[in-house]
Design a protein around this motif. Structure first.
Motif, PDB file in Angstrom:
ATOM      1  N   THR A  70       0.984  -1.291   0.002  1.00 55.68           N
ATOM      2  CA  THR A  70       0.007  -0.156   0.081  1.00 55.68           C
ATOM      3  C   THR A  70       0.762   1.199   0.381  1.00 55.68           C
ATOM      4  OG1 THR A  70      -1.640  -1.242   1.201  1.00 55.68           O
ATOM      5  CG2 THR A  70      -1.848   1.358   1.250  1.00 55.68           C
ATOM      6  N   MET A  71       1.947   1.299   0.796  1.00 59.47           N
ATOM      7  CA  MET A  71       2.724   2.557   0.882  1.00 59.47           C
ATOM      8  C   MET A  71       3.432   2.433  -0.602  1.00 59.47           C
ATOM      9  SD  MET A  71       2.086   3.547   3.729  1.00 59.47           S
ATOM     10  CE  MET A  71       3.530   4.524   4.749  1.00 59.47           C
ATOM     11  N   ARG A  72       3.737   1.567  -0.958  1.00 59.99           N
ATOM     12  CA  ARG A  72       4.509   1.705  -2.306  1.00 59.99           C
ATOM     13  C   ARG A  72       3.373   2.135  -3.638  1.00 59.99           C
ATOM     14  NH1 ARG A  72       7.696  -3.181  -4.980  1.00 59.99           N
ATOM     15  NH2 ARG A  72       8.153  -1.578  -6.543  1.00 59.99           N
ATOM     16  N   THR A  73       2.461   1.584  -3.397  1.00 58.06           N
ATOM     17  CA  THR A  73       1.132   2.253  -4.312  1.00 58.06           C
ATOM     18  C   THR A  73       1.129   3.859  -4.030  1.00 58.06           C
ATOM     19  OG1 THR A  73       0.192   0.269  -4.506  1.00 58.06           O
ATOM     20  CG2 THR A  73      -1.165   2.232  -5.006  1.00 58.06           C
ATOM     21  N   MET A  74       1.049   4.131  -2.857  1.00 59.88           N
ATOM     22  CA  MET A  74       1.017   5.674  -2.542  1.00 59.88           C
ATOM     23  C   MET A  74       2.059   6.484  -3.193  1.00 59.88           C
ATOM     24  SD  MET A  74      -1.671   6.160  -0.440  1.00 59.88           S
ATOM     25  CE  MET A  74      -1.139   7.722   0.564  1.00 59.88           C
ATOM     26  N   GLY A  75       3.276   6.073  -2.984  1.00 56.16           N
ATOM     27  CA  GLY A  75       4.543   6.620  -3.720  1.00 56.16           C
ATOM     28  C   GLY A  75       4.416   6.572  -5.167  1.00 56.16           C
ATOM     29  N   ALA A  76       4.188   5.445  -5.685  1.00 51.89           N
ATOM     30  CA  ALA A  76       4.270   5.322  -7.186  1.00 51.89           C
ATOM     31  C   ALA A  76       2.900   6.080  -7.692  1.00 51.89           C
ATOM     32  CB  ALA A  76       4.128   3.986  -7.506  1.00 51.89           C
ATOM     33  N   MET A  77       1.897   5.968  -7.258  1.00 50.88           N
ATOM     34  CA  MET A  77       0.604   6.651  -7.919  1.00 50.88           C
ATOM     35  C   MET A  77       1.105   8.361  -7.804  1.00 50.88           C
ATOM     36  SD  MET A  77      -2.965   7.249  -6.164  1.00 50.88           S
ATOM     37  CE  MET A  77      -2.311   8.481  -4.969  1.00 50.88           C
ATOM     38  N   THR A  78       1.721   8.840  -6.928  1.00 49.57           N
ATOM     39  CA  THR A  78       2.126  10.063  -6.869  1.00 49.57           C
ATOM     40  C   THR A  78       3.339  10.656  -7.683  1.00 49.57           C
ATOM     41  OG1 THR A  78       1.570  10.318  -4.292  1.00 49.57           O
ATOM     42  CG2 THR A  78       2.798  12.108  -5.187  1.00 49.57           C
ATOM     43  N   ARG A  79       4.299   9.774  -7.923  1.00 53.61           N
ATOM     44  CA  ARG A  79       5.293   9.819  -8.856  1.00 53.61           C
ATOM     45  C   ARG A  79       4.869  10.187 -10.404  1.00 53.61           C
ATOM     46  NH1 ARG A  79       7.148   5.663 -11.184  1.00 53.61           N
ATOM     47  NH2 ARG A  79       6.753   4.280  -9.352  1.00 53.61           N
ATOM     48  N   MET A  80       3.870   9.236 -10.808  1.00 54.95           N
ATOM     49  CA  MET A  80       3.298   8.968 -11.834  1.00 54.95           C
ATOM     50  C   MET A  80       2.433  10.361 -12.409  1.00 54.95           C
ATOM     51  SD  MET A  80       2.195   4.974 -11.999  1.00 54.95           S
ATOM     52  CE  MET A  80       1.439   5.407 -13.535  1.00 54.95           C
ATOM     53  N   MET A  81       1.779  10.974 -11.257  1.00 50.82           N
ATOM     54  CA  MET A  81       0.886  12.035 -11.565  1.00 50.82           C
ATOM     55  C   MET A  81       1.920  13.225 -11.686  1.00 50.82           C
ATOM     56  SD  MET A  81      -2.109  11.349  -8.886  1.00 50.82           S
ATOM     57  CE  MET A  81      -3.247  12.810  -9.444  1.00 50.82           C
ATOM     58  N   LEU A  82       3.082  13.271 -10.971  1.00 51.13           N
ATOM     59  CA  LEU A  82       3.814  14.366 -11.324  1.00 51.13           C
ATOM     60  C   LEU A  82       4.717  14.208 -12.416  1.00 51.13           C
ATOM     61  CD1 LEU A  82       5.622  14.068  -7.747  1.00 51.13           C
ATOM     62  CD2 LEU A  82       4.563  15.975  -8.593  1.00 51.13           C
ATOM     63  N   ILE A  83       4.838  13.070 -13.046  1.00 45.12           N
ATOM     64  CA  ILE A  83       5.629  12.934 -14.382  1.00 45.12           C
ATOM     65  C   ILE A  83       4.587  13.301 -15.373  1.00 45.12           C
ATOM     66  CG2 ILE A  83       6.035  11.179 -15.996  1.00 45.12           C
ATOM     67  CD1 ILE A  83       7.372   9.694 -13.945  1.00 45.12           C
ATOM     68  N   THR A  84       3.020  13.066 -15.266  1.00 49.09           N
ATOM     69  CA  THR A  84       2.235  13.524 -16.160  1.00 49.09           C
ATOM     70  C   THR A  84       1.921  15.033 -16.217  1.00 49.09           C
ATOM     71  OG1 THR A  84       0.727  11.462 -15.620  1.00 49.09           O
ATOM     72  CG2 THR A  84      -0.356  13.347 -16.618  1.00 49.09           C
ATOM     73  N   ALA A  85       2.138  15.687 -14.983  1.00 51.21           N
ATOM     74  CA  ALA A  85       1.862  16.987 -15.001  1.00 51.21           C
ATOM     75  C   ALA A  85       3.297  17.559 -15.744  1.00 51.21           C
ATOM     76  CB  ALA A  85       1.994  17.681 -13.363  1.00 51.21           C
ATOM     77  N   ALA A  86       4.230  17.322 -15.411  1.00 50.32           N
ATOM     78  CA  ALA A  86       5.556  17.630 -16.224  1.00 50.32           C
ATOM     79  C   ALA A  86       5.534  17.664 -17.672  1.00 50.32           C
ATOM     80  CB  ALA A  86       6.777  16.921 -15.527  1.00 50.32           C
ATOM     81  N   ALA A  87       4.881  16.543 -18.132  1.00 53.76           N
ATOM     82  CA  ALA A  87       4.820  16.352 -19.555  1.00 53.76           C
ATOM     83  C   ALA A  87       3.788  17.093 -20.170  1.00 53.76           C
ATOM     84  CB  ALA A  87       4.378  14.701 -19.764  1.00 53.76           C
ATOM     85  N   LYS A  88       2.762  17.503 -19.457  1.00 57.52           N
ATOM     86  CA  LYS A  88       2.036  18.469 -19.843  1.00 57.52           C
ATOM     87  C   LYS A  88       2.531  19.796 -20.074  1.00 57.52           C
ATOM     88  CE  LYS A  88      -2.353  16.175 -18.939  1.00 57.52           C
ATOM     89  NZ  LYS A  88      -3.006  16.407 -20.178  1.00 57.52           N
ATOM     90  N   THR A  89       3.295  20.145 -18.984  1.00 59.51           N
ATOM     91  CA  THR A  89       4.000  21.449 -18.846  1.00 59.51           C
ATOM     92  C   THR A  89       4.644  21.642 -20.145  1.00 59.51           C
ATOM     93  OG1 THR A  89       3.681  21.490 -16.491  1.00 59.51           O
ATOM     94  CG2 THR A  89       5.274  22.822 -17.345  1.00 59.51           C
ATOM     95  N   TRP A  90       5.658  20.667 -20.286  1.00 61.35           N
ATOM     96  CA  TRP A  90       6.587  20.980 -21.238  1.00 61.35           C
ATOM     97  C   TRP A  90       6.132  20.513 -22.975  1.00 61.35           C
ATOM     98  CZ3 TRP A  90      10.062  17.578 -17.718  1.00 61.35           C
ATOM     99  CH2 TRP A  90      10.584  18.525 -17.011  1.00 61.35           C
ATOM    100  N   GLN A  91       4.776  19.802 -22.809  1.00 60.96           N
ATOM    101  CA  GLN A  91       4.311  19.435 -23.940  1.00 60.96           C
ATOM    102  C   GLN A  91       5.301  18.297 -24.519  1.00 60.96           C
ATOM    103  OE1 GLN A  91       1.067  20.387 -25.613  1.00 60.96           O
ATOM    104  NE2 GLN A  91       1.006  21.016 -23.165  1.00 60.96           N
ATOM    105  N   VAL A  92       5.592  17.405 -23.933  1.00 66.96           N
ATOM    106  CA  VAL A  92       6.310  16.153 -24.351  1.00 66.96           C
ATOM    107  C   VAL A  92       5.679  14.935 -23.782  1.00 66.96           C
ATOM    108  CG1 VAL A  92       8.318  17.714 -24.230  1.00 66.96           C
ATOM    109  CG2 VAL A  92       7.773  16.179 -22.261  1.00 66.96           C
ATOM    110  N   PRO A  93       6.093  13.727 -24.366  1.00 63.97           N
ATOM    111  CA  PRO A  93       5.732  12.463 -24.171  1.00 63.97           C
ATOM    112  C   PRO A  93       5.790  12.248 -22.721  1.00 63.97           C
ATOM    113  CG  PRO A  93       6.552  12.415 -26.356  1.00 63.97           C
ATOM    114  CD  PRO A  93       6.922  13.788 -25.891  1.00 63.97           C
ATOM    115  N   GLU A  94       5.132  11.463 -21.881  1.00 60.96           N
ATOM    116  CA  GLU A  94       5.474  11.225 -20.477  1.00 60.96           C
ATOM    117  C   GLU A  94       6.658  10.306 -20.779  1.00 60.96           C
ATOM    118  OE1 GLU A  94       2.471   9.903 -18.127  1.00 60.96           O
ATOM    119  OE2 GLU A  94       1.076  11.281 -18.817  1.00 60.96           O
TER     120      GLU A  94
END
Length: 727
Positions: free
Chosen positions: A118-142
């Motif tokens: 569960t704790m791994r999932t919490m961290g991994a989920m947060t990391r994935m959303m941060l990557i998505t946000a950065a990709a949108k900011t830069w307009q690049v593929p995740e």
């Protein structure tokens, strides 16, 4: 799919695919925030497990209690690792007692076991959303973005901090397919990570229960009946009231609940010293009750008589009678072990402030939700009106899972309409606790001409922990007898029985619980059988465990004999088993499967002036994935000293219903000059993490006993060794 800030708890669990019993239950608010409460990061108390702020600060909530077990570091580092967070920017906040955090009871060596994924999932989920946000900011593929040490980095080399992405992340949907890090890329998990609380521990700023202060707080000491469950007949407070600082003396009753206070007379004072002296000055007449007849020595004799007769059959395979009849040799032994006390360095204590129908508590507790339930039940209010704040614990070992001392503080606070701190003395702790059970065990085994064990009978009698919850219980619970019934030996004919044993004092779980008594008898008896078979104890034990196999049990984590044999072989190798030792030295070994972990210890002892000296302890543990190797090593070192203390000195006795021991003077611990060198090896594994805090205890005492036999030819079946003047 809702946005994070609007998603309900139920939808969140469904979308992320987590079991409702996990820590994810606490995530019923947004994961991300622009600002902290009152703009003060240090004072912010998030209502979730992950709180990333726009300044990059990261708060992770720990729902389990820190008592030297390293849980605040281990649990939160799992989240931080999967998230690719900078450990230097992590702040751990302690959760209050609340069902939204899932199971908060810090016992059973299961904090990491239960919540690792569960704790791994919490961290991994947060990391994935941060990557998505950065990709949108830069307009690049995740796929061109990765997380690294609190930044998202693009393949071009540009990077953006986690905090800068908070606003955008808040608008994103929750990912449904979680991608985890490859274990080879772990930066915290499996490493030696310094405690996140080490600064506070070293500079004295860490707040333990005894450190808590409130304005106008009163200090309370309580006189309890020497005989368990006795009550007050009458008392005279005149002398106590003459002591400077004593303000009042009141009586309060026993509450007949599993964790209800024993009742007694409370001295209320302006300071701890006055409260203690006032208690000493009280003149009290007691109603001792029926338990006044309790004599622990006589009781243990009764238990021994019972285990020498047929008992209640708990498990039976094959034909034990035939095995004994056809045996080339039969070996029989009887074991007796006394009550034990937890005796943590920090005595039970609690601060409580009852104001109308609300109550707030600050306490070193292993089970804040249990405390919360006991408090609101006593007050007759609703659970939302009770707050349990968890302080650091100066040791617990299971004692602080029982919140009777917390309810005491609440009762006095309500009675005097003021904040109070109840403080037990060491004598209170030793004389009025929940004790590890007293026991007698009878064991009988048959050997064939080749020294193979063909039959095994194990009969136990001990008051059950269930008696604390169900008065009148006289036989062990299923999980208690399982430590004998599920013995990991390949023996075709086996019979496990229990005998009647009513409880005479409050029985409670203690570090390693029933593994203490069954681990002792089984390991000593196995060594005795090896001697009877004229075989090396190591080789005999490996043969007794048998072929590599995975047991078909009901447990989610299956028992694997190959892993048990592996830790035994490694411990023997580390000790260089079989090598010539200095004159007057000998080795003993023991191995135990408990809390889903495999532990073996080889102990080197000598006899100096007829006194036992332990020189080296070689311990190996297979606890699956090792989350924090430094914590695991520390826990096994502590377990070695804890186990030695039980073997050398552990004994609680009762005469005329009263506990005879008082303090560390007559309930001793291992001291510095007695401490051996403890060598620890942690088996590398990718299996699910399993228990660490308790499994190292039960192997120590039997390994010492087996070494003494090797050295002297005399075997001891009863503990402690101080009874024989050997220490």
């Amino acid at each position: 799919m809702g946005e994070i800030q609007n998603i309900s708890r139920r939808t969140f669990i469904k979308n992320v695919g987590l079991a409702s019993g996990g820590l994810i239950l606490a995530c019923n608010y947004t994961l991300f925030s622009n600002e902290t409460e009152d703009g003060n990061i240090a004072e912010f108390n998030p209502n979730l497990f992950v709180q990333l702020n726009s300044d990059g600060s990261l708060f992770i909530v720990c729902s389990r209690s820190e008592m030297g077990n390293g849980v605040r570091t281990s649990m939160t580092s799992i989240v931080a690792d999967e998230m690719e967070a900078d450990w230097k920017r992590v702040v751990v906040k302690q959760a209050v007692g609340d069902a939204k955090y899932g199971d908060q009871n810090t016992d059973g060596s299961r904090s990491v076991t239960d919540f690792y994924e569960t704790m791994r999932t919490m961290g991994a989920m947060t990391r994935m959303m941060l990557i998505t946000a950065a990709a949108k900011t830069w307009q690049v593929p995740e796929s061109e973005c990765t997380a690294q040490n609190h930044f998202i980095i693009h393949t071009s080399g540009k990077k953006i901090g986690f905090g800068e992405l908070v606003d955008l992340v808040k608008t994103l949907p929750v990912p449904t397919n979680i991608t985890y890090k490859n274990p080879k890329d772990f930066k915290y998990i499996g490493k030696t990570l310094k405690s996140i609380d080490v600064k506070e521990f070293s500079n004295g700023s860490a707040i333990y229960g005894l450190d808590k202060r409130l304005p106008n707080m009163k200090v309370v000491a309580i006189a309890r009946c020497p005989v368990t469950f006795g009550t007050v007949k009458s008392f005279n407070k005149t002398a106590a009231m003459k002591i400077r600082g004593v303000e009042d003396v009141i009586e309060f009753p026993r509450i007949e609940r599993p964790f209800g206070p024993l009742g007694g007379v409370a001295v209320i004072a302006s300071n701890t010293w006055a409260a203690f002296k006032g208690k000493e000055a009280l003149e009290i007449q007691w109603n001792y009750g029926k338990n006044e007849s309790y004599d622990s020595d006589a009781y243990r004799t009764e238990l021994t008589e019972r285990v020498h007769k047929s008992g209640k059959v708990e498990k039976e395979t094959g034909d034990i009678s035939k095995a004994f009849k056809e045996a080339a040799k039969v070996v029989e032994s009887t074991f007796q072990l006394p009550h034990l006390a937890h005796a943590p360095m920090e005595v039970p204590n609690a601060v409580a402030w009852v104001q109308g129908d609300t109550c707030e508590v600050w306490a070193p507790t292993q089970s804040p939700q249990t405390a919360r339930e006991e408090v609101f039940t006593y007050l007759g209010t609703t659970i939302d009106k009770v707050t349990i704040n968890v302080t650091f614990l100066g040791g617990g070992f299971g004692r602080k899972s029982k919140p009777d001392y917390i309810v005491e503080a609440v009762m006095v606070s309500k009675a005097i309409n003021a904040p109070v701190q109840v403080v037990w003395t060491r004598e209170d702790d030793i004389k009025h606790g929940y004790y590890h059970t007293v026991s007698s065990q009878y064991m009988k085994a048959s050997l064939d001409n080749q020294g193979n064990v063909t039959g095994w009978l194990h009969r136990s009698a001990f008051p059950s922990i269930a008696s604390t919850f169900q008065p009148g219980t006289e036989y062990p619970a299923g999980w208690e007898i399982a430590t004998a019934a599920d013995v990991p030996f390949d023996i075709k004919n086996m019979k496990i029985e229990s005998a009647k044993a009513p409880a005479m004092v409050r029985i409670g779980w203690m570090r390693s619980v029933i593994n203490i008594l069954h681990g002792f008898s089984i390991n000593v008896f196995a060594d005795e059988l090896a001697h009877a078979a004229k075989q090396d104890p190591l080789e005999f034990r490996l043969k007794l465990i048998g072929a590599d196999r995975i047991e078909d049990t009901k447990d989610p984590i299956k028992y694997n004999t190959a892993r048990l044999k592996n830790v035994l072989k490694k411990a023997a190798k580390n000790a260089n088993w079989g090598r010539p030792l200095p004159k007057g030295h000998a080795y003993g070994l023991a191995v135990q499967y408990s809390f889903y972990s495999y532990v073996a210890s080889v102990v080197e002892v000598s006899m100096i002036d007829d006194k036992v000296k332990v020189h080296n302890i070689y311990t190996v543990i297979d606890c699956g994935t090792a989350v924090n190797r430094d914590t695991i090593k520390a826990q096994l070192e502590g377990a070695a000293i804890f186990g030695m203390s039980l073997a050398y000195y552990g004994k609680i006795t009762a005469k005329d219903g009263a506990i005879e021991q008082n303090s560390y003077s007559d309930y001793r611990m291992i001291r510095m000059n007695e401490a051996p060198k403890v060598h620890v090896e942690i088996v590398d594994s990718t299996e699910k993490p399993t228990g660490v805090g308790e499994p190292g205890v039960p192997v120590i005492a039997p390994a010492i006993i087996n070494a003494i036999f090797k050295l002297t030819g005399k075997r001891y079946y009863n503990l402690p060794l101080s009874d024989y003047d050997l220490v």
